[in-house]
Write an enzyme that holds these catalytic residues in place. Structure first.
Site, short mmCIF file in Angstrom:
data_model
loop_
_atom_site.label_atom_id
_atom_site.label_comp_id
_atom_site.label_asym_id
_atom_site.label_seq_id
_atom_site.Cartn_x
_atom_site.Cartn_y
_atom_site.Cartn_z
CE LYS A 1 -4.40 -1.39 0.20
NZ LYS A 1 -5.48 -0.89 -0.66
CB SER B 1 -1.40 -8.27 -0.53
OG SER B 1 -2.22 -8.95 0.40
#
Length: 432
Positions: A70, A325
């Site tokens: 992110k 992720s």
């Protein structure tokens, strides 16, 4: 739990995207984020490659400096703002990983940030956000879901005249996430046949679709959602954006009620398939990665690997990349992760046990009713007084799923059986 979504993707493809990431903008984003984001390793998994008879590679975004990808989109977005906007400050909403990326960017660029997070956000993610942001960031806990926090943050943002940094539905955010695709194609020694990507709001999936469309159009991008929050899948099936009324918040990094207006048409047009994975399977994968590979992942970080079994025939002999992720997992969730994994594996079972009104019935239950490998992991009388006559809620962990039916038979034959709770979700949630 294989889902046939090819027809739904075709239906969604009728939508013309209002925006599609351009390669030159993704390449520019890569230059921008190079000052803060690491080029994470692309590691071959010997275990999964052997198990699936494929070449399985793990893109380790869990090793990013904020322990998720992110930071790429957050920094690219904030860095693109005008000096006036930067001076006014930024706002975001996040279940945790985007918050840390925004916090790091704010601290690095000297920008004031206000970050809204759900009340149920794991403490580890809250603490990390505060640590990365330092005195530049204020954390506000609001609502039970990301969508609750998002609505509150938008109101605050408009009232204060600040810039909103969206976690997925913003061109600059998408272009930042898309830089993972550039890295993959640079790192891979052979053509990539499949990329598995977790889908929450769809920012990373959209970015990968754009990169691979330009540079490796034969690569198939497969999106993976948690079964309890299938907002992209449902939207594709209906051919329009759908807001789910309720979601399972467990896979907090990929549990949203509504995907993005930018990301939905991109994913509709360019994802090869959408797949959902049960939360229990995700939990099994988390434990396997930790116990067998010494890899710590959060629930969203395990989604892609958890889906591989459903594609084992399709990916056999192929080059496969799974995006890991993130790794922002709170150790206090371990008990819940183990519980969900056991329930999914049909190894944990809850009963209402009615003890016969005869002396020694509890001892009889333990000695004669339980199997030699069965363990009691939960025991609670339904009434605190008059326990000898009260039914109890009993949780039993089995060695093998095949031990269940013999256990139930012994309980019924000896008048201990009251009810089985696993298949009664409302009662199960209330009692356990």
């Amino acid at each position: 739990m294989k889902s046939n979504t090819t027809s739904s993707i075709k239906k969604g493809a009728q939508h013309v995207p209002p925006y599609f990431p351009q390669l030159k903008d993704i390449q520019q984003a890569a230059k921008v984020i190079a000052q803060v984001a690491d080029e994470t390793p692309l590691q071959k998994s010997i275990r999964y490659s052997k198990q699936l008879e494929a070449n399985v590679w793990l893109k380790r975004e869990d090793l990013q400096r904020v322990r998720s990808y992110k930071i790429r989109g957050a920094f690219n977005k904030i860095n693109s703002l005008s000096p006036e906007s930067l001076k006014q400050g930024v706002v975001c909403a996040s279940a945790g990983n985007h918050a840390q990326g925004v916090a790091f960017a704010c601290n690095h660029l000297g920008v004031e940030g206000t970050i809204f997070m759900p009340v149920v956000t794991p403490k580890q993610k809250i603490d990390q956000t505060k640590m990365f942001g330092g005195d530049r960031v204020q954390v506000v806990l609001e609502g039970d879901t990301f969508d609750d926090s998002y609505k509150a943050s938008k109101i605050f943002c408009e009232e204060e005249g600040k810039t909103f940094v969206h976690p997925f539905d913003d061109p600059k955010t998408i272009e930042g996430q898309a830089t993972i695709g550039l890295e993959l194609l640079h790192q891979a020694q052979e053509p990539i046949d499949y990329v598995f990507v977790a889908v929450g709001g769809g920012g990373l999936a959209s970015g990968l679709c754009a990169t691979f469309k330009e540079l490796s159009p034969n690569t198939k991008i497969i999106g993976i959602e948690p079964a309890g929050a299938p907002s992209m899948k449902k939207s594709m099936e209906k051919g329009e954006l759908v807001e789910l009324s309720q979601i399972d918040k467990f896979v907090d990094g990929a549990a949203v009620q509504k995907v993005g207006a930018f990301t939905f048409p991109i994913c509709c047009n360019h994802l090869f398939k959408m797949e959902t994975v049960p939360e229990g399977k995700v939990c099994q994968t988390i434990l396997e990665l930790y116990n067998r590979d010494a890899i710590v992942v959060e629930p969203a970080g395990a989604l892609t690997i958890a889906a591989l079994d459903d594609f084992k025939d399709e990916i056999k002999g192929k080059n496969v990349v799974c995006i890991i992720s993130g790794s922002n997992n709170d150790i206090t969730r371990t008990a819940e992760i183990k519980e969900r994994a056991l329930l999914y594996g049909n190894l944990k079972h809850y009963f209402i046990v009615r003890f016969p009104q005869r002396p020694g019935s509890l001892k009889e239950f333990v000695v004669d009713i339980l199997g030699p490998n069965d363990d009691i992991t939960h025991f609670e009388y339904s009434k605190k007084s008059s326990r000898e006559n009260a039914p109890a809620v009993v949780g039993i962990e089995l060695k093998s799923p095949e031990d269940l039916e013999p256990l139930i038979s012994r309980m019924k034959d000896n008048n201990f059986y009251g009810d089985y709770l696993n298949n009664k979700p409302d009662l199960f949630q209330y009692l356990v």
